[in-house]
Design an enzyme around this catalytic site. Structure first.
Site, PDB file in Angstrom:
ATOM      1  N   ARG A   1      61.171 -59.976  39.006  1.00 41.54           N
ATOM      2  CA  ARG A   1      60.003 -59.105  38.962  1.00 41.54           C
ATOM      3  C   ARG A   1      60.568 -57.698  38.832  1.00 41.54           C
ATOM      4  O   ARG A   1      61.163 -57.380  37.812  1.00 41.54           O
ATOM      5  CB  ARG A   1      59.161 -59.326  40.234  1.00 41.54           C
ATOM      6  CG  ARG A   1      57.729 -58.890  40.139  1.00 41.54           C
ATOM      7  CD  ARG A   1      56.933 -59.273  41.379  1.00 41.54           C
ATOM      8  NE  ARG A   1      57.480 -58.733  42.614  1.00 41.54           N
ATOM      9  CZ  ARG A   1      56.905 -58.837  43.799  1.00 41.54           C
ATOM     10  NH1 ARG A   1      55.771 -59.479  43.909  1.00 41.54           N
ATOM     11  NH2 ARG A   1      57.451 -58.304  44.871  1.00 41.54           N
TER      12      ARG A   1
ATOM     13  N   LYS B   1      51.080 -51.628  52.508  1.00 42.22           N
ATOM     14  CA  LYS B   1      50.569 -51.541  51.143  1.00 42.22           C
ATOM     15  C   LYS B   1      49.204 -52.221  51.049  1.00 42.22           C
ATOM     16  O   LYS B   1      48.788 -52.952  51.936  1.00 42.22           O
ATOM     17  CB  LYS B   1      51.555 -52.185  50.169  1.00 42.22           C
ATOM     18  CG  LYS B   1      51.807 -53.667  50.427  1.00 42.22           C
ATOM     19  CD  LYS B   1      52.874 -54.217  49.502  1.00 42.22           C
ATOM     20  CE  LYS B   1      53.114 -55.699  49.770  1.00 42.22           C
ATOM     21  NZ  LYS B   1      54.142 -56.273  48.883  1.00 42.22           N
TER      22      LYS B   1
ATOM     23  N   TYR C   1      20.305 -67.910  45.649  1.00 36.86           N
ATOM     24  CA  TYR C   1      20.336 -67.940  44.192  1.00 36.86           C
ATOM     25  C   TYR C   1      20.578 -69.348  43.675  1.00 36.86           C
ATOM     26  O   TYR C   1      21.451 -70.079  44.168  1.00 36.86           O
ATOM     27  CB  TYR C   1      21.439 -67.022  43.656  1.00 36.86           C
ATOM     28  CG  TYR C   1      21.066 -65.563  43.630  1.00 36.86           C
ATOM     29  CD1 TYR C   1      19.982 -65.099  42.891  1.00 36.86           C
ATOM     30  CD2 TYR C   1      21.822 -64.631  44.350  1.00 36.86           C
ATOM     31  CE1 TYR C   1      19.640 -63.760  42.875  1.00 36.86           C
ATOM     32  CE2 TYR C   1      21.502 -63.286  44.333  1.00 36.86           C
ATOM     33  CZ  TYR C   1      20.406 -62.854  43.591  1.00 36.86           C
ATOM     34  OH  TYR C   1      20.083 -61.524  43.579  1.00 36.86           O
TER      35      TYR C   1
ATOM     36  N   MET D   1      26.015 -61.029  46.803  1.00 37.13           N
ATOM     37  CA  MET D   1      26.828 -59.817  46.777  1.00 37.13           C
ATOM     38  C   MET D   1      26.855 -59.125  48.143  1.00 37.13           C
ATOM     39  O   MET D   1      27.904 -58.663  48.600  1.00 37.13           O
ATOM     40  CB  MET D   1      26.286 -58.853  45.719  1.00 37.13           C
ATOM     41  CG  MET D   1      27.129 -57.606  45.524  1.00 37.13           C
ATOM     42  SD  MET D   1      26.388 -56.491  44.308  1.00 37.13           S
ATOM     43  CE  MET D   1      26.444 -57.491  42.817  1.00 37.13           C
TER      44      MET D   1
END
Length: 404
Positions: free
Chosen positions: A162, A66, A296, A344
């Site tokens: 759950r 998954k 930054y 990023m």
């Protein structure tokens, strides 16, 4: 290590990941990439064998893939695991399962997550088994008239709180299953353990096992004899009494321990080999003087004259921003600290202690370089996340190579 970028590499198809699958484009190798992930076929086979040896002979093995196969690449890892002879695959969604069918995967597939009723017919057409864990979905199944026979696995909430039917819902679930008639086959019944990762704290999991066996007995009494499964990676290791008919193993097959406690209890008895290595390159090098700020907001100021390198990965690729100023990578077998803020698409690293570093050198983000190794556990710990979270956040666009 610097020569790795230039040696002969295997070619493979470049894969563009979308939610519905892969679009094939040009053939590429590592020399044309800024970052890539290697998946070790031998490590995968070794891990599968290690878990096979822990299971009873009649217990089947499900490879849980998954969340993009825990960051390893669903469409890259599943074929490699299929070659090792796993019996089942487990995925989160019908989207993943249908895409695997379209790519020729014929093993039984179980969708572990929620499936919308509008996708039931698609699951039946592709011979995909679905988890059903609430009365609403059972009612939707019972109301569906034009459905091919659909295989389902009923999930019981034995304490995870759950997904799953609570004990107070068992009788209603049985009535709805009967109402579905022959259009629905209850192929499996299962549960999931909440606290199996610490072998020193056994009481809660043992209570869950007893509750699950009570559910199995009630549904068998009602004439439903199905595949029973409860153990995931930690359960296989710590609760062999709950092996039943099928084991769902995810990160264990990829070479990772589910927890520190389980690792400590088991690492002298079995060997798990991490299959994933993540690499990038140095794209730029420059010398900067003492007192210069980096990145930054100039969050780090150089305390001495330094050689810095730029690597073309960032938080978009899955290198967390929380590794700003604390992360490390390997260059030519030496550690290089992340300087300033993770951007990023870029990080800046300190190359002052890496002799001879040059543009194009391979940088190891996860894996071994020479005598040193940076593990997923180390990186995740520095980032303040679990290794599960770190792996599943790896960008699925990163090209994968299957190696031996």
């Amino acid at each position: 290590m610097g020569g790795e970028a230039s040696h002969s590499c295997q070619s493979c198809l470049f894969a563009i990941y979308t939610e519905t699958g892969i679009r094939m484009s040009r053939a590429v190798d590592r020399r044309s990439l800024r970052t890539w992930i290697d998946l070790d076929r031998t490590a995968l086979a070794s891990n599968v064998l290690a878990f096979r040896c822990l299971l009873p002979p009649d217990c089947r093995l499900m490879a849980v893939c998954k969340s993009n196969a825990y960051g390893h690449g669903l469409y890259d890892l599943v074929p490699a695991l299929q070659e090792t002879g796993v019996d089942w695959f487990g995925v989160d969604s019908i989207v993943e399962a249908a895409a695997l069918r379209e790519r020729g995967i014929r093993n039984p597939i179980l969708v572990l997550g929620y499936t919308l009723p509008s996708r039931f017919a698609e699951a039946a057409a592709h011979r995909i088994s679905l988890t059903v864990s609430n009365l609403e979905n059972l009612r939707a199944l019972a109301a569906t008239q034009s459905l091919r026979r659909l295989k389902i696995h009923l999930k019981f909430d034995t304490g995870m709180h759950r997904q799953g039917f609570l004990p107070s819902q068992w009788e209603a679930a049985l009535r709805l299953v009967r109402k579905c008639g022959r259009r629905v086959k209850v192929e499996g019944i299962y549960t999931h353990f909440a606290a199996a990762k610490d072998p020193g704290c056994r009481e809660y999991t043992e209570l869950q096992i007893k509750e699950f066996e009570r559910a199995v007995a009630r549904f068998r009494e009602a004439g439903l004899s199905a595949i029973r499964h409860a153990n995931a990676t930690a359960g296989v290791l710590n609760y062999p009494q709950a092996a039943y008919d099928l084991a769902r193993v995810g990160v264990g097959l990829m070479g990772y321990w589910p927890s520190y406690e389980t690792k400590r209890a088991w690492e002298q008895r079995i060997v798990l080999k991490p299959a994933l290595v993540w690499r990038t390159i140095i794209s730029e090098i420059k010398a900067l003087g003492k007192g210069m700020g980096i990145g930054y907001d100039l969050t780090e100021t150089l305390k001495r004259r330094s050689t810095i390198g730029v690597c073309p990965i960032g938080y978009w690729h899955g290198f967390p921003r929380s590794l700003s100023r604390v992360g490390e990578v390997l260059v030519r077998g030496r550690r290089a600290k992340v300087l300033g803020a993770v951007s990023m698409d870029m990080i800046v690293i300190d190359l002052s202690q890496v002799a001879g570093a040059r543009v194009g050198d391979v940088v190891t983000v996860i894996g071994r370089d020479g005598r040193d190794e940076i593990t997923v556990y180390e990186v995740a710990g520095r980032a303040g996340v679990s290794h599960y979270e770190f792996l599943t956040r790896l960008n699925p666009l990163i090209q994968k190579f299957i190696t031996s």
